[in-house]
Design a protein around this motif. Sequence first.
Motif, PDB file in Angstrom:
ATOM      1  N   THR A 359       0.869  -1.182   0.000  1.00 39.71           N
ATOM      2  CA  THR A 359       0.000   0.000   0.000  1.00 39.71           C
ATOM      3  C   THR A 359       0.900   1.224   0.000  1.00 39.71           C
ATOM      4  O   THR A 359       1.596   1.491   0.983  1.00 39.71           O
ATOM      5  N   VAL A 360       0.896   1.943  -1.110  1.00 38.70           N
ATOM      6  CA  VAL A 360       1.895   2.986  -1.359  1.00 38.70           C
ATOM      7  C   VAL A 360       1.203   4.288  -1.742  1.00 38.70           C
ATOM      8  O   VAL A 360       0.208   4.282  -2.475  1.00 38.70           O
ATOM      9  N   ILE A 361       1.728   5.411  -1.258  1.00 33.73           N
ATOM     10  CA  ILE A 361       1.248   6.731  -1.661  1.00 33.73           C
ATOM     11  C   ILE A 361       2.381   7.451  -2.381  1.00 33.73           C
ATOM     12  O   ILE A 361       3.541   7.375  -1.961  1.00 33.73           O
ATOM     13  N   ALA A 362       2.033   8.140  -3.498  1.00 39.93           N
ATOM     14  CA  ALA A 362       3.066   8.696  -4.360  1.00 39.93           C
ATOM     15  C   ALA A 362       2.629  10.034  -4.938  1.00 39.93           C
ATOM     16  O   ALA A 362       1.435  10.323  -5.066  1.00 39.93           O
ATOM     17  N   GLY A 363       3.635  10.848  -5.304  1.00 39.11           N
ATOM     18  CA  GLY A 363       3.340  12.115  -5.960  1.00 39.11           C
ATOM     19  C   GLY A 363       4.611  12.804  -6.393  1.00 39.11           C
ATOM     20  O   GLY A 363       5.715  12.449  -5.959  1.00 39.11           O
ATOM     21  N   SER A 364       4.457  13.800  -7.260  1.00 41.26           N
ATOM     22  CA  SER A 364       5.589  14.586  -7.753  1.00 41.26           C
ATOM     23  C   SER A 364       5.484  16.016  -7.243  1.00 41.26           C
ATOM     24  O   SER A 364       4.388  16.561  -7.106  1.00 41.26           O
ATOM     25  N   GLY A 365       6.648  16.632  -6.986  1.00 45.10           N
ATOM     26  CA  GLY A 365       6.659  18.025  -6.548  1.00 45.10           C
ATOM     27  C   GLY A 365       5.939  18.209  -5.232  1.00 45.10           C
ATOM     28  O   GLY A 365       6.172  17.476  -4.267  1.00 45.10           O
ATOM     29  N   LYS A 366       5.020  19.168  -5.184  1.00 47.04           N
ATOM     30  CA  LYS A 366       4.290  19.425  -3.946  1.00 47.04           C
ATOM     31  C   LYS A 366       3.444  18.230  -3.536  1.00 47.04           C
ATOM     32  O   LYS A 366       3.276  17.956  -2.342  1.00 47.04           O
ATOM     33  N   ALA A 367       2.907  17.504  -4.528  1.00 45.24           N
ATOM     34  CA  ALA A 367       2.160  16.292  -4.203  1.00 45.24           C
ATOM     35  C   ALA A 367       3.066  15.260  -3.534  1.00 45.24           C
ATOM     36  O   ALA A 367       2.637  14.511  -2.654  1.00 45.24           O
ATOM     37  N   GLY A 368       4.341  15.210  -3.936  1.00 42.50           N
ATOM     38  CA  GLY A 368       5.299  14.322  -3.285  1.00 42.50           C
ATOM     39  C   GLY A 368       5.542  14.716  -1.837  1.00 42.50           C
ATOM     40  O   GLY A 368       5.728  13.857  -0.967  1.00 42.50           O
ATOM     41  N   PRO A 414      15.158  13.718 -10.656  1.00 50.07           N
ATOM     42  CA  PRO A 414      15.437  13.985 -12.071  1.00 50.07           C
ATOM     43  C   PRO A 414      16.843  14.553 -12.246  1.00 50.07           C
ATOM     44  O   PRO A 414      17.382  15.204 -11.342  1.00 50.07           O
ATOM     45  N   ALA A 415      17.421  14.333 -13.408  1.00 50.28           N
ATOM     46  CA  ALA A 415      18.786  14.802 -13.667  1.00 50.28           C
ATOM     47  C   ALA A 415      18.906  16.313 -13.573  1.00 50.28           C
ATOM     48  O   ALA A 415      19.962  16.835 -13.211  1.00 50.28           O
ATOM     49  N   ASN A 416      17.851  17.041 -13.881  1.00 47.13           N
ATOM     50  CA  ASN A 416      17.905  18.506 -13.841  1.00 47.13           C
ATOM     51  C   ASN A 416      17.163  19.086 -12.636  1.00 47.13           C
ATOM     52  O   ASN A 416      16.700  20.224 -12.671  1.00 47.13           O
ATOM     53  N   SER A 417      17.054  18.323 -11.549  1.00 52.41           N
ATOM     54  CA  SER A 417      16.284  18.763 -10.389  1.00 52.41           C
ATOM     55  C   SER A 417      16.952  19.949  -9.697  1.00 52.41           C
ATOM     56  O   SER A 417      18.139  19.894  -9.336  1.00 52.41           O
ATOM     57  N   SER A 418      16.179  21.000  -9.456  1.00 53.11           N
ATOM     58  CA  SER A 418      16.687  22.174  -8.737  1.00 53.11           C
ATOM     59  C   SER A 418      16.676  21.957  -7.232  1.00 53.11           C
ATOM     60  O   SER A 418      17.297  22.713  -6.490  1.00 53.11           O
ATOM     61  N   VAL A 419      15.970  20.927  -6.772  1.00 52.86           N
ATOM     62  CA  VAL A 419      15.874  20.674  -5.325  1.00 52.86           C
ATOM     63  C   VAL A 419      16.737  19.489  -4.908  1.00 52.86           C
ATOM     64  O   VAL A 419      16.632  19.014  -3.774  1.00 52.86           O
ATOM     65  N   ALA A 420      17.590  18.997  -5.804  1.00 49.69           N
ATOM     66  CA  ALA A 420      18.416  17.825  -5.502  1.00 49.69           C
ATOM     67  C   ALA A 420      19.237  17.973  -4.224  1.00 49.69           C
ATOM     68  O   ALA A 420      19.325  17.032  -3.428  1.00 49.69           O
ATOM     69  N   PRO A 421      19.875  19.152  -3.958  1.00 55.41           N
ATOM     70  CA  PRO A 421      20.642  19.287  -2.706  1.00 55.41           C
ATOM     71  C   PRO A 421      19.776  19.095  -1.459  1.00 55.41           C
ATOM     72  O   PRO A 421      20.205  18.455  -0.494  1.00 55.41           O
ATOM     73  N   LEU A 422      18.543  19.636  -1.484  1.00 50.74           N
ATOM     74  CA  LEU A 422      17.641  19.454  -0.349  1.00 50.74           C
ATOM     75  C   LEU A 422      17.241  17.990  -0.201  1.00 50.74           C
ATOM     76  O   LEU A 422      17.190  17.451   0.909  1.00 50.74           O
ATOM     77  N   ASP A 447       9.063  18.969 -19.071  1.00 45.12           N
ATOM     78  CA  ASP A 447       7.772  19.554 -18.703  1.00 45.12           C
ATOM     79  C   ASP A 447       7.411  18.998 -17.340  1.00 45.12           C
ATOM     80  O   ASP A 447       7.484  17.781 -17.112  1.00 45.12           O
ATOM     81  N   GLU A 448       6.987  19.871 -16.403  1.00 40.41           N
ATOM     82  CA  GLU A 448       6.689  19.391 -15.046  1.00 40.41           C
ATOM     83  C   GLU A 448       5.490  18.444 -15.030  1.00 40.41           C
ATOM     84  O   GLU A 448       5.309  17.672 -14.082  1.00 40.41           O
ATOM     85  N   ASN A 449       4.661  18.463 -16.096  1.00 39.34           N
ATOM     86  CA  ASN A 449       3.533  17.542 -16.189  1.00 39.34           C
ATOM     87  C   ASN A 449       3.870  16.285 -17.005  1.00 39.34           C
ATOM     88  O   ASN A 449       3.012  15.441 -17.229  1.00 39.34           O
ATOM     89  N   GLU A 450       5.121  16.184 -17.431  1.00 38.82           N
ATOM     90  CA  GLU A 450       5.539  15.037 -18.226  1.00 38.82           C
ATOM     91  C   GLU A 450       5.492  13.764 -17.391  1.00 38.82           C
ATOM     92  O   GLU A 450       5.886  13.744 -16.225  1.00 38.82           O
ATOM     93  N   GLN A 451       4.985  12.680 -17.993  1.00 35.78           N
ATOM     94  CA  GLN A 451       4.897  11.416 -17.288  1.00 35.78           C
ATOM     95  C   GLN A 451       6.283  10.782 -17.119  1.00 35.78           C
ATOM     96  O   GLN A 451       7.188  11.037 -17.921  1.00 35.78           O
ATOM     97  N   LEU A 452       6.429   9.981 -16.092  1.00 34.38           N
ATOM     98  CA  LEU A 452       7.686   9.284 -15.860  1.00 34.38           C
ATOM     99  C   LEU A 452       7.984   8.360 -17.036  1.00 34.38           C
ATOM    100  O   LEU A 452       7.082   7.762 -17.628  1.00 34.38           O
ATOM    101  N   ASP A 453       9.253   8.230 -17.358  1.00 32.30           N
ATOM    102  CA  ASP A 453       9.642   7.375 -18.475  1.00 32.30           C
ATOM    103  C   ASP A 453       9.419   5.906 -18.134  1.00 32.30           C
ATOM    104  O   ASP A 453       9.291   5.523 -16.965  1.00 32.30           O
ATOM    105  N   ALA A 454       9.381   5.076 -19.158  1.00 28.44           N
ATOM    106  CA  ALA A 454       9.056   3.660 -18.991  1.00 28.44           C
ATOM    107  C   ALA A 454      10.046   2.942 -18.074  1.00 28.44           C
ATOM    108  O   ALA A 454       9.664   2.084 -17.264  1.00 28.44           O
ATOM    109  N   THR A 455      11.336   3.271 -18.175  1.00 29.05           N
ATOM    110  CA  THR A 455      12.345   2.620 -17.325  1.00 29.05           C
ATOM    111  C   THR A 455      12.110   2.938 -15.858  1.00 29.05           C
ATOM    112  O   THR A 455      12.217   2.055 -14.992  1.00 29.05           O
ATOM    113  N   THR A 456      11.784   4.194 -15.567  1.00 30.57           N
ATOM    114  CA  THR A 456      11.513   4.583 -14.178  1.00 30.57           C
ATOM    115  C   THR A 456      10.252   3.912 -13.665  1.00 30.57           C
ATOM    116  O   THR A 456      10.222   3.429 -12.526  1.00 30.57           O
TER     117      THR A 456
END
Length: 470
Positions: A359-368, A414-422, A447-456
Motif C-alpha cells: 500500500t503505497v502513496i506517491a506524488g511529484s513536486g508538492k504532491a510528493g 530527475p537529472a535537472n532537479s533544482s531541489v536535488a541538494p535538499l 515539462d513538469e507535467n511530463e509522465q515518468l519514463d518507462a524505465t523509471t
Amino acid sequence: RGRVFGILVPMSPQPTGGGAESEVAGVEFYDSGIGFAVPLEHVLTVLDRWKTGEDLLPGKLGIGMKAGSAFVEPPAIVTVWPGSPAAEAEWQPGDTIIAINGKGVTTQSQLQYLTKPLYAGDKLTVSVRRGSGDKAEEFDSEITLAAELPSYRHAFLGILPAPPSEQSRELGVGVERVWPESPAAKTGIRSGDHIIKLGDTPIADITSALVAMKGMQPGKEIAIVVVRDKKELKLSAELTTVPEGILSSIDLGSDEKLAASEPRELETLKLPQFPQEAKFLAPEKKSAAPGLLIWLAEKGEKEELALVKAWQANCDREGLVLLLARPGGESGWEFEDLEYLDQLARTAKSRFAADPQRTVIAGSGKAGQLAYALGLRRAEDFSGVIADNAPLPRTMKIPENSPSGQLSLLTIVPANSSVAPLVKQDIEQLREAGFPVSVLERPAATDENEQLDATTRAAITRWIAGLRRF
C-alpha cells in the motif's frame, strides 16, 4: 492543605499511531483536556533537580505492547526497542511486567500510572514474568530510564512470501523467492520451502511471520525451521536491516516487456464528506489482496488519462489498484488536503482489501511532499512512500521509526532537479531516523507535467513488488 494545585493536562493511553502495539513510558498519547491537581509529594521529589536547572525529560523503557484497551490488556511485551533500557535488561517479547518497585500491575494502564511521572535517569525495579504455567519464572530488573532511544530499524530475513491464496496453514509461509545476498539466501533457504517457525514462534501465515519479526533485532542470530520435501530442516541466520536496493526483473522472475492494451474506463470513489472525487483502475486480473498505489494527481481528466495510459500495463502485471486522488481546491494540492487523503487511503484499503505490504502513496513536486507528510505521519497505514522531485516539507519534523509499521521510502531525483541538494540532505536525515530509503535517478524532465519514463515506471513497479517481504 499540604498540596500544591496546578493545572496539568493528563495523557490518555493510545496505541502508537493506531498500530499493532503501543510503547510504555515514552509512548504517544493524546490530550484528553482534563485538569488534575499536582501532589506536593511529587513536586518535592524533583525540587532539587529543578533548582539546578536540569532538564527533566520523560523517561523511556523501550517496549511495545499489544494494542487495545489499556485498562484491560495485560502489560505483556510485544517488542523490545534495540539499545533501550529494556534491551539492556535482556527482556524478550512474551515477557510480562508484574510489578514496579514492588507495586503489582495487571493492566497496561496501571503500568502507565506508575511509570509516566518518572523522568530520564530515574531508577526503578521492574518485576518480570517469563513463560507460563509450571515453566514460568520471575525475576527483577534494575532499570534506569532513558531520555532518548536509538533509531529503530526493522530486522530483515530476506523472504518474498507466496501469495495468500497459495499458502497452506499446515505448512506455514511458503517461500516464493529469496532476496539475493540476504540472511535467508546465505543460510540456504530456497524457493518452495515453507517456514513453520521463527525463533520460538510457530508460523501459520504471513501475519504471524511479520509479528514475529517485529520482536527481533538486526544483528541477532535466530533459529528457523523450514519444511522442504516434507522434511523439517533446522537452520539459523543472522538478521540484517531492511535493504534499500531495488530488485531486478530476474530476481522477481518477471519479464520487463509489457503487453500493450487498450486503456480501460476509470471508476469513481467518492467520500461524501469531501467535494472532490477520486478515480481508480482495478487490475485486469482479480486477486484476493491487490496492491494499492495512491497517486496524487493534479486536477483534470487529461492528466488522469495520461497516468492511466502510462501505468495500466505495470499495474496489471503487479496486481495493483491505481487510485488517482484529486486536490480539493483549484490551486492544486495544499496541506489542508491531508485529512481527505487520510480518509481516502483508509476507505480504499478497506474497499479493495488491499495488501498492507503493498500500500503505497506517491506524488511529484508538492504532491510528493504531501505523500511524505501523510506516509510518515501514518506509517502504520502505508508500506511505502514515493516522492518524485520532492524534498520533505521544510517545517516537518521526521517522526521516529517504530515497530508498529514498516515504512520504506523511494526518492526519485530527475537529472535537472533544482531541489536535488535538499533531497540529498533529507535522505540522510531519514536514514538516521531508521527509515530505509531507496534512490532512483531518472532522465531530465522537459515539462513538469511530463509522465515518468518507462524505465523509471518499471523500477517503481519492481520496488513495490519488493515491499512484500520479511
